[in-house]
Design an enzyme around this catalytic site. Structure first.
Site, PDB file in Angstrom:
ATOM      1  CB  ALA A   1      42.070  39.539  47.540  1.00  0.00           C
ATOM      2  CB  SER A   2      41.122  43.080  51.137  1.00  0.00           C
ATOM      3  OG  SER A   2      41.080  44.274  50.406  1.00  0.00           O
ATOM      4  CB  SER A   3      36.402  44.167  48.250  1.00  0.00           C
ATOM      5  OG  SER A   3      36.347  43.131  47.300  1.00  0.00           O
ATOM      6  CB  CYS A   4      34.465  39.622  48.987  1.00  0.00           C
ATOM      7  SG  CYS A   4      35.650  39.196  47.717  1.00  0.00           S
ATOM      8  N   GLY A   5      36.787  39.657  51.849  1.00  0.00           N
ATOM      9  CA  GLY A   5      37.454  38.724  52.749  1.00  0.00           C
ATOM     10  C   GLY A   5      38.661  38.098  52.087  1.00  0.00           C
TER      11      GLY A   5
END
Lengths: 277, 277
Positions: A117-121
């Site tokens: 999830a966090s890799s692209c916001g």
């Protein structure tokens, strides 16, 4: 006031009897009341504790199997080499799973959702994308269910809720066939746990994917319930209540039928209306 | 089918409008429907992500303040040195908190609950003991509320639920004074988040402890809701639904008044009846 847990059978361990005060129109009475039991459950992979969840005792092995599968820690029954309640001082509140690939694989899996999830916001879109990264596909498109039959499922679910009738305090989840036959019903103080117990039952009984089933839940249909249903291959998810925006968006993008407000002779179809005939 | 989020105001960001199919008595209509928005929120302490929670946008800073306080990561307003939404590609879904004691203290706090429980076995008793280890005391025993007034709170809560009326999909929590005045009401797709928003509001407005309040919640009263209310010093927790066994046991052992099934002119008192007059 005392709080006693009945322990003679597994079903009874889900219920506690206690003395309470009932206030009605200004009159107070001391009455006996049944409560839904809530106790922590520690899930271990090998000797490593990975999660503590508050749950209603009963079908704990199914709960753990369903949790491991629906959270993507295992991808099928074959990866689960052992599953047992651990004998501790507080027997029954620790379940140990032995996996085919233990250790570092486990740690990676537990962190995967977050990093995906966090890799692209952090947003709904990224959350849905993380399901695709996990290889979750659209469910069976050949499955159909009649609208009339769908309308009868909430009543069937209520009839099967043994514990709810005594406590008023539990969520339920159940899998029904396209002809309305009840395959399995499970209850828990937590909505997610009730769904995990149903999925765990399916996993342990070689009924995954649940591609020939409607999954009916008593509570709201949030993202996490949709996610669990998708992982299990459920084509139709139905709820008596409202779904969230992200639940609807996820069901639409991954091709699952999502039904809400299923009450009496009315319901709302949020996605996948082609499966309702 | 499109899913659009209204973004002109913070309140509207909590609601999404979408096109759905309504089935009623065999007739199908295409209608517009409001959904409660669900989006992930990443909580960072300094630069370290510590949690991702699914929540309804709105009052995010209160949610984070309430989460940090009710989970025992901070013990008061003074330890919170900064709190801001982080400008990212998906603006609005990351909140960063600056704490007085950051780093290792944070890591210890995040692990504390788990170790406190596991050191003496996983069970309800150990879970309650872990609250005592955190220094949580019995709430204000001078607070009283009239039974008649209590009966009016569910209706006041419903009236204040702006978003629920449009979506049918949100939980609410509200703090009322002993004379029935509404101090604050917050809504969220998650029950815990609605309570954290109320507690966060109290923390940021120097209203902790909430020792002169009834906390009213729309959903069930499980252990975690009781725990959060106790941390905030709430003397009376009331719910329209059933509590769990562990919620009742915790309220009794730590001296909080717990009311359930508050509907019409009837309710059940599970503990602390001395505060109801």
């Amino acid at each position: 006031m005392s709080l006693k847990t009945e322990q003679s059978t597994r079903a009874q361990r889900s219920i506690a009897l206690t003395s309470v005060r009932e206030w009605e129109q200004g009159t107070v009475n001391q009455v006996q009341d049944y409560l839904a039991v809530e106790e922590p459950l520690e899930i271990r992979i090998g000797d490593v504790p990975v999660s503590v969840t508050m749950r209603t005792p009963g079908q704990d092995l199914e709960l753990v199997a369903g949790f491991l599968f629906s959270e993507g820690i295992i991808s099928g029954r074959a990866e689960l080499k052992g599953l047992e309640a651990v004998a501790t001082a507080t027997a029954g509140n620790v379940v140990r799973a032995e996996l085919e690939k233990q250790g570092s694989v486990v740690a990676q899996n537990l962190r995967r959702n977050f990093f995906a999830a966090s890799s692209c916001g952090i947003c709904g879109k990224a959350t849905i994308d993380s399901l695709r990264v996990r290889g979750i596909n659209a469910p069976n498109d050949d499955f159909k269910i009649a609208a009339d039959l769908l309308c009868g499922l909430p009543e069937k679910l209520r009839e099967s809720q043994a514990i709810f009738h005594r406590t008023g305090g539990l969520h339920a989840a159940a899998a029904f066939t396209s002809t309305g036959e009840l395959l399995v019903e499970r209850e828990d103080i937590g909505r997610h746990n009730a769904v995990d117990k149903v999925i765990g039952w399916a996993l342990l009984n070689d009924h995954i994917p649940l591609s020939d089933c409607v999954l009916m839940v008593s509570g709201r249909g949030g993202f996490e319930i949709v996610q669990k249903a998708l992982v299990a291959g459920v084509p139709v998810l139905a709820s008596v209540s409202a779904p969230s925006s992200l639940a609807v968006q996820t069901a639409r993008e991954l091709g699952m039928t999502l039904v809400g407000f299923l009450r009496g002779r009315r319901f709302i179809v949020y996605s996948g209306e082609q499966r309702i005939c």
